[in-house]
Design a protein around this motif. Structure first.
Motif, short mmCIF file in Angstrom:
data_model
loop_
_atom_site.label_atom_id
_atom_site.label_comp_id
_atom_site.label_asym_id
_atom_site.label_seq_id
_atom_site.Cartn_x
_atom_site.Cartn_y
_atom_site.Cartn_z
N THR A 2 75.29 -8.19 -9.00
CA THR A 2 76.02 -7.08 -8.40
C THR A 2 75.01 -6.02 -7.99
N THR A 3 75.27 -5.38 -6.85
CA THR A 3 74.43 -4.27 -6.40
C THR A 3 75.05 -2.97 -6.91
N TYR A 4 74.22 -2.18 -7.60
CA TYR A 4 74.66 -0.93 -8.18
C TYR A 4 73.86 0.23 -7.62
N ASN A 35 65.35 -6.00 -7.62
CA ASN A 35 65.36 -5.26 -6.36
C ASN A 35 65.57 -3.77 -6.58
N ILE A 46 68.85 2.29 -6.65
CA ILE A 46 69.67 1.17 -6.22
C ILE A 46 69.05 -0.07 -6.84
N GLU A 48 69.97 -4.38 -8.57
CA GLU A 48 70.88 -5.49 -8.79
C GLU A 48 70.82 -5.90 -10.26
N THR A 79 79.37 0.88 -8.00
CA THR A 79 79.13 -0.35 -7.26
C THR A 79 79.05 0.03 -5.79
N ALA A 178 71.58 0.06 -0.27
CA ALA A 178 72.31 -0.97 -1.02
C ALA A 178 72.73 -2.12 -0.10
N ILE A 181 69.71 -4.31 0.71
CA ILE A 181 69.36 -5.22 -0.39
C ILE A 181 70.24 -6.46 -0.34
N ILE A 182 71.51 -6.27 -0.12
CA ILE A 182 72.45 -7.41 -0.03
C ILE A 182 72.10 -8.27 1.17
N LYS A 185 68.99 -10.40 0.72
CA LYS A 185 69.27 -11.54 -0.15
C LYS A 185 69.95 -12.67 0.64
#
Length: 189
Positions: A2-4, A35, A46, A48, A79, A178, A181-182, A185
């Motif tokens: 999960t990206t936080y 990350n 930020i 993961e 989130t 954020a 980063i997603i 990936k």
């Protein structure tokens, strides 16, 4: 994963609770997060990680910062979905006459149980506006945030929940980082 987005309250302000961002990244990495990216010097991180209960994650980060740096720092974790909601629900965006450079968001650690809205409203200065939601307080401060009486300390005391404030540009930049980063990936085979 999960990206936080974690938002630390009160670091690197007026020479107090100083943390270098490289050291903060290493602290987060020591907790097994990936990350890890910081934005500005004010404690925006930020990262993961595995799925956590948000309250547990906030406590984990706060404990690690106290262990690594020797002082307590309140932490609010969102989130990417929650941050997106905060951004999309900003009621001031509907008004084209509002200069976005005067917009601020006070992120709340939890929904306030009770609040004396009248006392808060009475502190507004000319031109200022304030709107409450469950997750955030939206501020429009055309005289500058540094001059408002609706500052973080005042709001925190009146609504009786932890809070930390970011300007609109920073809020959007955290969301952008954020999302990147997603996307990075997804782009990797």
């Amino acid at each position: 994963m999960t990206t936080y987005i974690s938002i630390l309250r009160g670091i690197n302000v007026s020479g107090q609770k100083l943390i270098k961002m490289d050291a903060l990244r290493k602290s987060y990495e020591s907790m097994g997060f990936h990350n890890v990216t910081t934005y500005l010097q004010s404690g925006n991180v930020i990262f993961e990680g595995n799925d956590f209960e948000i309250n547990d994650l906030e406590q984990k980060i706060s404990r690690q910062i106290e262990k690594d740096f020797g002082f307590e720092v309140p932490v609010i974790v969102l989130t990417i979905e929650k941050l997106k909601q905060v951004i999309e629900n900003n009621p001031f965006l509907k008004d084209q006459n509002k200069d976005q450079s005067f917009l601020h968001v006070t992120f709340l650690s939890s929904k306030p149980d009770q609040c004396d809205y009248k006392t808060i409203e009475d502190k507004k200065q000319e031109g200022e506006e304030i709107i409450f939601s469950d997750m955030a307080v939206y501020l429009y401060c055309p005289n500058g945030y540094g001059r408002t009486k609706l500052n973080n300390n005042f709001l925190e005391a009146k609504i009786k929940v932890g809070a930390t404030t970011r300007n609109w540009k920073t809020t959007n930049e955290l969301f952008k980082i954020a999302r990147e980063i997603i996307q990075d990936k997804k782009d990797k085979p």
